[in-house]
Motif scaffolding. Structure first.
Motif, mmCIF file in Angstrom:
data_model
loop_
_atom_site.group_PDB
_atom_site.id
_atom_site.type_symbol
_atom_site.label_atom_id
_atom_site.label_comp_id
_atom_site.label_asym_id
_atom_site.label_seq_id
_atom_site.Cartn_x
_atom_site.Cartn_y
_atom_site.Cartn_z
ATOM 1 N N ASP A 175 0.695 -1.203 0.134
ATOM 2 C CA ASP A 175 0.031 0.184 -0.017
ATOM 3 C C ASP A 175 1.542 1.540 0.235
ATOM 4 O O ASP A 175 2.297 1.305 0.252
ATOM 5 C CB ASP A 175 -1.268 -0.015 1.361
ATOM 6 C CG ASP A 175 -2.168 0.592 1.213
ATOM 7 O OD1 ASP A 175 -2.820 1.268 0.048
ATOM 8 O OD2 ASP A 175 -3.289 0.495 1.707
ATOM 9 N N LYS A 190 0.615 7.216 3.390
ATOM 10 C CA LYS A 190 0.444 8.907 3.453
ATOM 11 C C LYS A 190 1.024 9.330 4.100
ATOM 12 O O LYS A 190 0.630 9.591 5.215
ATOM 13 C CB LYS A 190 -1.359 8.555 3.581
ATOM 14 C CG LYS A 190 -2.218 9.728 3.365
ATOM 15 C CD LYS A 190 -2.935 9.727 4.000
ATOM 16 C CE LYS A 190 -4.048 11.519 2.937
ATOM 17 N NZ LYS A 190 -5.295 11.083 3.660
ATOM 18 N N THR A 237 -0.372 12.869 1.637
ATOM 19 C CA THR A 237 -0.513 12.564 0.244
ATOM 20 C C THR A 237 0.576 11.464 0.554
ATOM 21 O O THR A 237 1.911 11.549 1.145
ATOM 22 C CB THR A 237 -0.710 13.033 -1.022
ATOM 23 O OG1 THR A 237 -0.563 12.160 -2.267
ATOM 24 C CG2 THR A 237 0.600 14.307 -1.446
ATOM 25 N N ASP A 277 -6.491 -0.407 -7.077
ATOM 26 C CA ASP A 277 -5.394 1.102 -7.467
ATOM 27 C C ASP A 277 -4.976 1.975 -5.996
ATOM 28 O O ASP A 277 -6.471 2.381 -5.734
ATOM 29 C CB ASP A 277 -7.378 2.317 -8.564
ATOM 30 C CG ASP A 277 -6.497 3.383 -8.898
ATOM 31 O OD1 ASP A 277 -5.103 3.326 -8.488
ATOM 32 O OD2 ASP A 277 -7.118 3.573 -9.444
ATOM 33 N N LYS A 296 -6.175 5.941 -6.402
ATOM 34 C CA LYS A 296 -7.133 5.715 -5.299
ATOM 35 C C LYS A 296 -7.253 5.163 -3.806
ATOM 36 O O LYS A 296 -8.475 6.318 -2.860
ATOM 37 C CB LYS A 296 -8.564 5.093 -6.301
ATOM 38 C CG LYS A 296 -9.692 5.185 -5.767
ATOM 39 C CD LYS A 296 -11.017 3.780 -6.970
ATOM 40 C CE LYS A 296 -12.059 3.526 -6.740
ATOM 41 N NZ LYS A 296 -12.121 3.030 -6.958
ATOM 42 N N ARG A 297 -6.602 4.318 -3.881
ATOM 43 C CA ARG A 297 -7.546 4.003 -2.126
ATOM 44 C C ARG A 297 -6.369 4.786 -0.417
ATOM 45 O O ARG A 297 -6.715 5.162 0.499
ATOM 46 C CB ARG A 297 -6.159 2.616 -1.489
ATOM 47 C CG ARG A 297 -6.634 1.430 -2.519
ATOM 48 C CD ARG A 297 -6.066 -0.028 -2.079
ATOM 49 N NE ARG A 297 -5.966 -0.188 -0.337
ATOM 50 C CZ ARG A 297 -6.365 -0.655 -0.267
ATOM 51 N NH1 ARG A 297 -7.214 -1.390 -0.308
ATOM 52 N NH2 ARG A 297 -5.785 -1.116 0.916
ATOM 53 N N GLU A 320 -6.103 8.344 -1.527
ATOM 54 C CA GLU A 320 -6.682 9.455 -1.526
ATOM 55 C C GLU A 320 -8.260 8.571 -0.634
ATOM 56 O O GLU A 320 -8.420 9.782 0.026
ATOM 57 C CB GLU A 320 -7.513 9.679 -2.612
ATOM 58 C CG GLU A 320 -6.571 10.375 -3.547
ATOM 59 C CD GLU A 320 -6.839 10.167 -4.896
ATOM 60 O OE1 GLU A 320 -8.491 10.252 -5.405
ATOM 61 O OE2 GLU A 320 -6.028 10.336 -5.871
ATOM 62 N N GLU A 321 -8.918 7.704 -0.420
ATOM 63 C CA GLU A 321 -9.693 7.505 0.369
ATOM 64 C C GLU A 321 -9.778 7.505 1.667
ATOM 65 O O GLU A 321 -10.372 7.667 2.806
ATOM 66 C CB GLU A 321 -10.374 6.277 -0.035
ATOM 67 C CG GLU A 321 -10.834 6.106 -1.322
ATOM 68 C CD GLU A 321 -12.143 4.703 -2.212
ATOM 69 O OE1 GLU A 321 -11.636 3.756 -1.370
ATOM 70 O OE2 GLU A 321 -12.188 5.324 -2.734
ATOM 71 N N ARG A 322 -7.938 7.317 1.898
ATOM 72 C CA ARG A 322 -8.255 7.035 3.448
ATOM 73 C C ARG A 322 -7.773 8.744 4.132
ATOM 74 O O ARG A 322 -7.332 9.364 3.864
ATOM 75 C CB ARG A 322 -6.605 6.224 3.153
ATOM 76 C CG ARG A 322 -6.335 5.398 4.928
ATOM 77 C CD ARG A 322 -4.744 5.125 4.622
ATOM 78 N NE ARG A 322 -4.261 4.265 3.736
ATOM 79 C CZ ARG A 322 -3.978 4.415 2.885
ATOM 80 N NH1 ARG A 322 -2.613 4.848 3.483
ATOM 81 N NH2 ARG A 322 -3.016 3.657 1.264
ATOM 82 N N GLU A 323 -7.830 8.875 5.926
ATOM 83 C CA GLU A 323 -8.938 9.534 6.536
ATOM 84 C C GLU A 323 -7.122 10.188 6.797
ATOM 85 O O GLU A 323 -6.227 10.063 7.169
ATOM 86 C CB GLU A 323 -9.539 8.934 7.663
ATOM 87 C CG GLU A 323 -10.492 8.800 7.388
ATOM 88 C CD GLU A 323 -11.610 8.587 8.170
ATOM 89 O OE1 GLU A 323 -10.728 8.642 9.317
ATOM 90 O OE2 GLU A 323 -12.906 8.159 8.156
#
Length: 146
Positions: free
Chosen positions: A51, A54, A60, A137, A140-141, A143-146
């Motif tokens: 993964d 972030k 990011t 992806d 995308k993962r 970006e979705e993570r807080e």
């Protein structure tokens, strides 16, 4: 007649021994995790799929699209594409896909990453009926993570 009582005694003794084991297990502490309702604590050494990390300072990932993870992967399950954008120093990652159906979890991609932006995920509840469920992806993962 003697053999009848001898067999009866052996059968009763076997039943008593079996009940002893059952009763002992009934009063011992519970070690089973009731899975859907309870979740196990995952060890820090658990190696799930890779993964993107972030980072807190930028909010990011720091992937520079060098492609070293893609070249190092023996299973050929990583696709990385980057593009040079105006006003940005270096490449910007636009595609980072992982085909987990091919991944052998060898860790070569994590070790070779120059920016240390790849790490192992703690996801252990991976299940699906189609192969498409295991194509991740990673951009995308993250970006979705807080």
């Amino acid at each position: 007649m003697k053999s009848y009582f001898s067999e009866l005694f052996r059968g009763a003794w076997s039943l008593i021994l079996g009940l002893k084991v059952t009763i002992k297990a009934m009063f011992s502490p519970i070690v089973t995790c009731q899975y859907p309702r309870e979740k196990l604590e995952i060890t820090p050494n658990y190696r799930g799929h890779i993964d993107l990390v972030k980072f807190a300072d930028t909010g990011t990932h720091k992937c520079i699209s060098c492609g070293s993870c893609m070249r190092e992967c023996p299973s050929d399950c990583i696709v990385v594409e980057g593009e040079k954008r105006e006003g940005v120093k270096g490449k910007v990652c636009v595609v980072f896909n992982l085909d987990f159906t091919k991944c052998s979890l060898c860790g070569a991609c994590v070790e070779v990453c120059p920016t240390k932006t790849l790490d192992y995920s703690n996801d252990y509840e991976l299940a699906g009926y189609e192969r498409a469920n295991f194509h991740f992806d990673l951009l995308k993962r993250v970006e979705e993570r807080e």
